[in-house]
Write a protein that holds these residues in place. Structure first.
Motif, PDB file in Angstrom:
ATOM      1  N   PHE A 295     -23.910 -15.230  -9.808  1.00 39.79           N
ATOM      2  CA  PHE A 295     -23.103 -14.341  -8.978  1.00 39.79           C
ATOM      3  C   PHE A 295     -23.133 -14.753  -7.510  1.00 39.79           C
ATOM      4  O   PHE A 295     -24.190 -15.079  -6.965  1.00 39.79           O
ATOM      5  N   GLY A 296     -21.956 -14.731  -6.885  1.00 38.58           N
ATOM      6  CA  GLY A 296     -21.853 -14.858  -5.445  1.00 38.58           C
ATOM      7  C   GLY A 296     -21.325 -13.545  -4.891  1.00 38.58           C
ATOM      8  O   GLY A 296     -20.359 -12.977  -5.425  1.00 38.58           O
ATOM      9  N   VAL A 297     -21.974 -13.034  -3.845  1.00 38.32           N
ATOM     10  CA  VAL A 297     -21.632 -11.713  -3.311  1.00 38.32           C
ATOM     11  C   VAL A 297     -21.426 -11.799  -1.801  1.00 38.32           C
ATOM     12  O   VAL A 297     -22.184 -12.468  -1.092  1.00 38.32           O
ATOM     13  N   GLY A 298     -20.403 -11.127  -1.324  1.00 41.10           N
ATOM     14  CA  GLY A 298     -20.168 -11.063   0.110  1.00 41.10           C
ATOM     15  C   GLY A 298     -19.547  -9.739   0.502  1.00 41.10           C
ATOM     16  O   GLY A 298     -18.827  -9.117  -0.286  1.00 41.10           O
ATOM     17  N   THR A 299     -19.849  -9.302   1.721  1.00 44.92           N
ATOM     18  CA  THR A 299     -19.310  -8.050   2.251  1.00 44.92           C
ATOM     19  C   THR A 299     -18.817  -8.281   3.673  1.00 44.92           C
ATOM     20  O   THR A 299     -19.450  -9.005   4.437  1.00 44.92           O
ATOM     21  N   ILE A 300     -17.703  -7.654   3.995  1.00 45.39           N
ATOM     22  CA  ILE A 300     -17.129  -7.807   5.325  1.00 45.39           C
ATOM     23  C   ILE A 300     -16.429  -6.518   5.723  1.00 45.39           C
ATOM     24  O   ILE A 300     -15.961  -5.764   4.866  1.00 45.39           O
ATOM     25  N   ASN A 313     -13.604 -18.004   0.190  1.00 45.83           N
ATOM     26  CA  ASN A 313     -14.273 -19.308   0.046  1.00 45.83           C
ATOM     27  C   ASN A 313     -15.772 -19.199   0.280  1.00 45.83           C
ATOM     28  O   ASN A 313     -16.571 -19.872  -0.383  1.00 45.83           O
ATOM     29  N   LEU A 314     -16.160 -18.331   1.233  1.00 50.36           N
ATOM     30  CA  LEU A 314     -17.576 -18.171   1.533  1.00 50.36           C
ATOM     31  C   LEU A 314     -18.309 -17.525   0.355  1.00 50.36           C
ATOM     32  O   LEU A 314     -19.416 -17.945  -0.004  1.00 50.36           O
ATOM     33  N   VAL A 315     -17.682 -16.537  -0.275  1.00 56.48           N
ATOM     34  CA  VAL A 315     -18.299 -15.894  -1.447  1.00 56.48           C
ATOM     35  C   VAL A 315     -18.359 -16.895  -2.603  1.00 56.48           C
ATOM     36  O   VAL A 315     -19.346 -16.954  -3.340  1.00 56.48           O
ATOM     37  N   ASP A 316     -17.313 -17.693  -2.748  1.00 55.21           N
ATOM     38  CA  ASP A 316     -17.310 -18.723  -3.781  1.00 55.21           C
ATOM     39  C   ASP A 316     -18.430 -19.732  -3.533  1.00 55.21           C
ATOM     40  O   ASP A 316     -19.070 -20.219  -4.479  1.00 55.21           O
ATOM     41  N   ALA A 317     -18.697 -20.022  -2.263  1.00 54.79           N
ATOM     42  CA  ALA A 317     -19.796 -20.929  -1.928  1.00 54.79           C
ATOM     43  C   ALA A 317     -21.143 -20.332  -2.314  1.00 54.79           C
ATOM     44  O   ALA A 317     -22.063 -21.044  -2.732  1.00 54.79           O
ATOM     45  N   GLN A 318     -21.270 -19.015  -2.189  1.00 61.78           N
ATOM     46  CA  GLN A 318     -22.502 -18.360  -2.618  1.00 61.78           C
ATOM     47  C   GLN A 318     -22.685 -18.472  -4.129  1.00 61.78           C
ATOM     48  O   GLN A 318     -23.797 -18.666  -4.625  1.00 61.78           O
ATOM     49  N   LEU A 319     -21.586 -18.360  -4.864  1.00 70.61           N
ATOM     50  CA  LEU A 319     -21.654 -18.542  -6.316  1.00 70.61           C
ATOM     51  C   LEU A 319     -22.140 -19.958  -6.638  1.00 70.61           C
ATOM     52  O   LEU A 319     -23.012 -20.146  -7.504  1.00 70.61           O
ATOM     53  N   TYR A 320     -21.594 -20.932  -5.944  1.00 69.87           N
ATOM     54  CA  TYR A 320     -22.013 -22.326  -6.147  1.00 69.87           C
ATOM     55  C   TYR A 320     -23.495 -22.467  -5.815  1.00 69.87           C
ATOM     56  O   TYR A 320     -24.240 -23.165  -6.530  1.00 69.87           O
ATOM     57  N   HIS A 321     -23.943 -21.788  -4.758  1.00 73.33           N
ATOM     58  CA  HIS A 321     -25.359 -21.835  -4.373  1.00 73.33           C
ATOM     59  C   HIS A 321     -26.237 -21.260  -5.489  1.00 73.33           C
ATOM     60  O   HIS A 321     -27.307 -21.826  -5.799  1.00 73.33           O
ATOM     61  N   ALA A 322     -25.802 -20.160  -6.107  1.00 75.98           N
ATOM     62  CA  ALA A 322     -26.576 -19.569  -7.197  1.00 75.98           C
ATOM     63  C   ALA A 322     -26.665 -20.523  -8.381  1.00 75.98           C
ATOM     64  O   ALA A 322     -27.730 -20.651  -9.019  1.00 75.98           O
ATOM     65  N   LYS A 323     -25.595 -21.210  -8.686  1.00 77.87           N
ATOM     66  CA  LYS A 323     -25.592 -22.151  -9.801  1.00 77.87           C
ATOM     67  C   LYS A 323     -26.467 -23.375  -9.502  1.00 77.87           C
ATOM     68  O   LYS A 323     -27.177 -23.875 -10.375  1.00 77.87           O
ATOM     69  N   GLU A 324     -26.442 -23.822  -8.235  1.00 79.34           N
ATOM     70  CA  GLU A 324     -27.236 -24.987  -7.847  1.00 79.34           C
ATOM     71  C   GLU A 324     -28.729 -24.678  -7.829  1.00 79.34           C
ATOM     72  O   GLU A 324     -29.559 -25.593  -7.905  1.00 79.34           O
ATOM     73  N   ASN A 325     -29.068 -23.415  -7.756  1.00 75.10           N
ATOM     74  CA  ASN A 325     -30.485 -23.034  -7.657  1.00 75.10           C
ATOM     75  C   ASN A 325     -31.013 -22.392  -8.939  1.00 75.10           C
ATOM     76  O   ASN A 325     -31.848 -21.491  -8.916  1.00 75.10           O
ATOM     77  N   GLY A 326     -30.487 -22.851 -10.070  1.00 77.37           N
ATOM     78  CA  GLY A 326     -31.059 -22.467 -11.352  1.00 77.37           C
ATOM     79  C   GLY A 326     -30.206 -21.554 -12.210  1.00 77.37           C
ATOM     80  O   GLY A 326     -30.553 -21.277 -13.358  1.00 77.37           O
ATOM     81  N   ILE A 330     -28.352 -14.154  -8.350  1.00 72.50           N
ATOM     82  CA  ILE A 330     -27.376 -13.628  -7.406  1.00 72.50           C
ATOM     83  C   ILE A 330     -27.624 -14.261  -6.047  1.00 72.50           C
ATOM     84  O   ILE A 330     -28.762 -14.279  -5.564  1.00 72.50           O
ATOM     85  N   ALA A 331     -26.578 -14.794  -5.431  1.00 67.34           N
ATOM     86  CA  ALA A 331     -26.663 -15.302  -4.059  1.00 67.34           C
ATOM     87  C   ALA A 331     -25.683 -14.511  -3.214  1.00 67.34           C
ATOM     88  O   ALA A 331     -24.509 -14.376  -3.574  1.00 67.34           O
ATOM     89  N   ALA A 332     -26.182 -13.970  -2.103  1.00 66.53           N
ATOM     90  CA  ALA A 332     -25.340 -13.109  -1.271  1.00 66.53           C
ATOM     91  C   ALA A 332     -25.297 -13.623   0.156  1.00 66.53           C
ATOM     92  O   ALA A 332     -26.271 -14.190   0.661  1.00 66.53           O
ATOM     93  N   VAL A 333     -24.159 -13.399   0.805  1.00 68.93           N
ATOM     94  CA  VAL A 333     -24.028 -13.718   2.225  1.00 68.93           C
ATOM     95  C   VAL A 333     -24.793 -12.662   3.013  1.00 68.93           C
ATOM     96  O   VAL A 333     -24.532 -11.469   2.863  1.00 68.93           O
TER      97      VAL A 333
END
Length: 348
Positions: A295-300, A313-326, A330-333
Motif C-alpha cells: 500500500f502507498g498512502v498520501g494525504t493532502i 505520482n507521489l502516492v504511487d511512489a510510496q506504493l513502489y517503496h513498499a514493494k521495494e522494501n519487502g 504500508i508506506a505513507a507520505v
C-alpha cells in the motif's frame, strides 16, 4: 464514495403545453348523439371524454375505459374520480399542471399512471382541448385518453440499457470497481471540492504482491477470481463513503475525501488485515504462502497551486517503496514529505 451513477430512475409523469388549439370548439364529443358519430368514437382505442367546467363533472366518457381500467363509465362522476384514480406519485403534479393549463384556456397533454380496479397501473396519455364560449370563458374540457403502456415499457428498457452502458463505461467489467476513466472523474471532483472546503483528501494505492507468479502458477481464470476477491475485500474495508477503482492490472486505488492522514492509514491497515483474513493460497508467496498486498498512502489539503497529478505520482511512489522494501506493508507520505524534495520532484 458509493457510486450512484446506475440507478436508477423510474419513469415519471410528463406534460406538454400546446401552442395551438387541438380542435374547433363548434363540435365536441357528446354534442352529437347520432349513432354513426358515437360508434366512431367508441370503436377507437382512444377513450373520449368530456367534463363540464362549471360543475367539474363528467358529461361523457367512452365505454372503452372499463375494458382498460376496470372502472365502469358510470363511476366517473367528477374530476375527483379522475384524480383519485391516479398514481400518488403523479397526482399532485399532473392535477396542478392540467388545472393551470385549463384555467389559462390552453390545450395540453399529460402522461401519468392510472389506477386499475384490480390495483395495478396503466400508463395513459391524456390529450385535452379547452372549449371556450363566445366570451372566451372556459366552458368545457374534451379529450382522449390513450394507453401508452407499451411505449413506456419500451422507454424504460431503453433507459435501462442506457444506464447499463453508462455503468460499463465507468466500471471494470471483471471486478465491478470503478475503472480508470471513473477514477479520473472522481479524483478531479474530490480535488476541486477539497480546494473549495479546505479539507483533506487522501489516496491509497494498492498492489497485489507477486501477482504475476500467482497467475503463472494458478492460471489466469483463478487470477481473475483472486482480483475479484481482493476488490470485494477492499470495498468492504473502505465502506460506502469512499471510491474504489481498479487502476490497472493488479493495482487498485481508493479515493478518501475528507479523510486525514491517520484515518487513511487506519483504512489501509484494515485493508491489509482483511486481505490476510481471506487466506487466499499463494504457494509462491514468501508471506505464509498467502496472497498479500502493498500500500502507498498520501494525504493532502490541496490548494489552487497544488498539482493533482504530482500528488498521485507521489502516492504511487510510496506504493513502489513498499514493494521495494519487502511487500505486504504500508508506506505513507509523511507531513513533511508533502512540502519536501520528494513532492517537488514529482511536481516537475
Amino acid at each position: 464514495m458509493t457510486d450512484h451513477s446506475h440507478p436508477e430512475p423510474s419513469l415519471q409523469a410528463a406534460f406538454l403545453r400546446h401552442t395551438a388549439t387541438l380542435a374547433p370548439a363548434q363540435r365536441v364529443p357528446g354534442d352529437d348523439d347520432s349513432a354513426v358519430y358515437r360508434t366512431l368514437l367508441e370503436s377507437t382505442k382512444a377513450i373520449p371524454w368530456k367534463i363540464d367546467w362549471a360543475t367539474m363533472a363528467f358529461s361523457y366518457i367512452g365505454p372503452q375505459i372499463e375494458a382498460l381500467l376496470g372502472w365502469a363509465p358510470s363511476t366517473w362522476i367528477t374530476v375527483n374520480d379522475w384524480a383519485e384514480r391516479m398514481h400518488p406519485d403523479d397526482r399532485e403534479a399532473v392535477v396542478n399542471f392540467c388545472v393551470a393549463q385549463s384555467k389559462a384556456g390552453t390545450d395540453h397533454e399529460a402522461d401519468y399512471r392510472a389506477l386499475t380496479r384490480d390495483g395495478g397501473y396503466v400508463w395513459l396519455r391524456d390529450v385535452v382541448h379547452v372549449v371556450r364560449n363566445d366570451k372566451g370563458d372556459v366552458e368545457a374540457l374534451i379529450g382522449f385518453m390513450f394507453d401508452i403502456s407499451e411505449r413506456k415499457r419500451t422507454e424504460e428498457k431503453l433507459a435501462q440499457l442506457q444506464r447499463e452502458l453508462e455503468h460499463l463505461s465507468f466500471h471494470d467489467s471483471l471486478t465491478g470497481a470503478g475503472n480508470r476513466r471513473k477514477f479520473d472523474d472522481v479524483i478531479e471532483r474530490a480535488w476541486s471540492a477539497a480546494i473549495e472546503s479546505g479539507g483533506a483528501l487522501s489516496l491509497i494505492m494498492v498492489d497485489i504482491d507477486f501477482f504475476k507468479s500467482y497467475n503463472d502458477y494458478y492460471g489466469h481464470l483463478q487470477g481473475d477470481e483472486c482480483l475479484k476477491q481482493v476488490a470485494r475485500v477492499l470495498a468492504q474495508a473502505a465502506g460506502p463513503d469512499y471510491f474504489l477503482g481498479r487502476f490497472g492490472g493488479e493495482e487498485f486505488v481508493l479515493v478518501l475525501p475528507g479523510a486525514d492522514a491517520d484515518a487513511a492509514i487506519k483504512i489501509a491497515e484494515r485493508c491489509r488485515a482483511l486481505i490476510a483474513d481471506e487466506a487466499i493460497a499463494h504457494i509462491r508467496s514468501p508471506h505464509q504462502q498467502r496472497v498479500t498486498a502493498s500500500f502507498g498512502v498520501g494525504t493532502i489539503a490541496p490548494t489552487s497551486r497544488a498539482d493533482r497529478t504530482a500528488f498521485i505520482n507521489l502516492v504511487d511512489a510510496q506504493l513502489y517503496h513498499a514493494k521495494e522494501n519487502g511487500r505486504n506493508r504500508i508506506a505513507a507520505v509523511d507531513r513533511a514529505g508533502m512540502q519536501g524534495e520528494g513532492f517537488k520532484a514529482h511536481s516537475r
